[in-house]
Design an enzyme around this catalytic site. Sequence first.
Site, PDB file in Angstrom:
ATOM      1  N   HIS A   1       0.853  -1.072   0.104  1.00 36.02           N
ATOM      2  CA  HIS A   1      -0.247  -0.016   0.093  1.00 36.02           C
ATOM      3  C   HIS A   1       1.099   1.281   0.023  1.00 36.02           C
ATOM      4  CE1 HIS A   1       0.071   1.124   4.301  1.00 36.02           C
ATOM      5  NE2 HIS A   1       0.276   0.011   4.547  1.00 36.02           N
TER       6      HIS A   1
ATOM      7  N   ASP B   1       5.806   2.627   7.025  1.00 37.47           N
ATOM      8  CA  ASP B   1       4.315   1.700   6.992  1.00 37.47           C
ATOM      9  C   ASP B   1       3.784   2.664   5.924  1.00 37.47           C
ATOM     10  OD1 ASP B   1       2.016   0.387   6.905  1.00 37.47           O
ATOM     11  OD2 ASP B   1       1.622   1.014   9.042  1.00 37.47           O
TER      12      ASP B   1
ATOM     13  N   GLU C   1      -5.235   1.870   2.288  1.00 43.21           N
ATOM     14  CA  GLU C   1      -5.242   0.583   3.323  1.00 43.21           C
ATOM     15  C   GLU C   1      -5.389   1.010   4.649  1.00 43.21           C
ATOM     16  OE1 GLU C   1      -2.855  -2.353   6.017  1.00 43.21           O
ATOM     17  OE2 GLU C   1      -2.534  -0.110   5.688  1.00 43.21           O
ATOM     18  N   GLU C   2      -4.835   2.409   4.998  1.00 45.69           N
ATOM     19  CA  GLU C   2      -5.002   2.580   6.281  1.00 45.69           C
ATOM     20  C   GLU C   2      -6.430   2.939   6.723  1.00 45.69           C
ATOM     21  OE1 GLU C   2      -2.404   2.267   8.383  1.00 45.69           O
ATOM     22  OE2 GLU C   2      -0.823   2.308   7.328  1.00 45.69           O
TER      23      GLU C   2
ATOM     24  N   ASP D   1       4.479  -5.459   3.583  1.00 37.62           N
ATOM     25  CA  ASP D   1       3.944  -4.480   4.579  1.00 37.62           C
ATOM     26  C   ASP D   1       5.031  -4.386   5.657  1.00 37.62           C
ATOM     27  OD1 ASP D   1       2.283  -2.611   5.994  1.00 37.62           O
ATOM     28  OD2 ASP D   1       0.643  -3.587   5.269  1.00 37.62           O
TER      29      ASP D   1
ATOM     30  N   HIS E   1       2.964   4.192  13.171  1.00 42.47           N
ATOM     31  CA  HIS E   1       1.683   5.002  13.400  1.00 42.47           C
ATOM     32  C   HIS E   1       2.265   6.149  14.329  1.00 42.47           C
ATOM     33  CE1 HIS E   1      -1.714   2.721  11.494  1.00 42.47           C
ATOM     34  NE2 HIS E   1      -0.690   2.300  11.157  1.00 42.47           N
TER      35      HIS E   1
END
Length: 363
Positions: A70, A184, A216-217, A239, A327
């Site tokens: 992604h 990410d 994706e998130e 990923d 994140h």
Amino acid sequence: MKKKKQLEKLEWLRRFSETCGVSGFEGRMKALLQERLAAYGDVSYDKLGSVIFTKKAEEADAPKIMLASHMDEIGFMVKYITKEGFLRFTCLGGWWEQVMLSQRVIVHGSKGDIVGVIGSKPPHILPPEERTKVVQKKDMYIDIGANSADEVRELGVFEGCPVTPDVKVAAMGDGKTLVGKAWDNRIGCAVMADVMDNVLADGSPNTVYGVGTVQEEVGLRGAQTSANLLNPDIAFVLDTCVAGGTPGVADDVAPAVIGKGVAITIFDASMIPNTALRDFALATAKEIGVPTQISISEGGGTDGGRIHLSGCGVLTLTFSIPTRYIHSHQSVIHIDDYLGAVKLITAMVEKLDKAKYQELLAK
């Protein structure tokens, strides 16, 4: 020559990380991937915005392998402009309040990018009851140095503008550990691009799709639309996973650590991987001398969650680069894990001919 190629890889990693592209606004990252994989003339898109690079097999009934990574990163979107010129925002992707305050961001307005900061109160004016209280996301705001709502709009900022973290890549102590934003999943995009390079150079008996998925998130959305379009037989999801080995993180929660090898997911909240494909990956890694680790995520998933359920089912396995502090504005990876992932996935793509696919399918 080897050193030159290593420097080139590092420069691509830097560009991948520093490129801005939150969920729903992946255009800059899509353009960068197209620059990176310019050797591929066969480029297509799904209707949600995912980009697909295709290497076709000579035989029509050869297995179709999807490499999914992604493109989006977590970030924010402007939702309201106060009369004083501050920006209220909503989160795109999963954020934890304690990593947000006082961080620099970039607001992408119609007249260009503007640097901002997520505002915070200095400790000097915090009453005792607030000092240990977590500030909620709904109470946060972005300061872009404007003095009124009219001035904000004059700068080209409006409701719906995307906002990304403002972070540059840096090498850490050992030279192989990199800190930056959006690993990410920009490191997954780098793995996909390198494997597609190898496929183009060395050949493969299969049709191989390198896919940069979108959104994706916020719900694995581009994974679903691109898989519906391609109808793959096998999918490798590329990923990141939460890296352990740091204070306060238990080994049974995050068993993979940076620098010890690519992680193979045995379970996550969205998918139980195909066990025959998992065993094939472990056997291949042992054969070619690539170190691997185990990843498990009881509270999150990957694009594989949608891909493995598309059509009548897809043999799916997730490979992850262990990443510290995902994140957040700053995350940390190790180059050796990335290089090992490229080597392992390239070997698997080369081995997965029709006979091997049928063997895996029957298990």
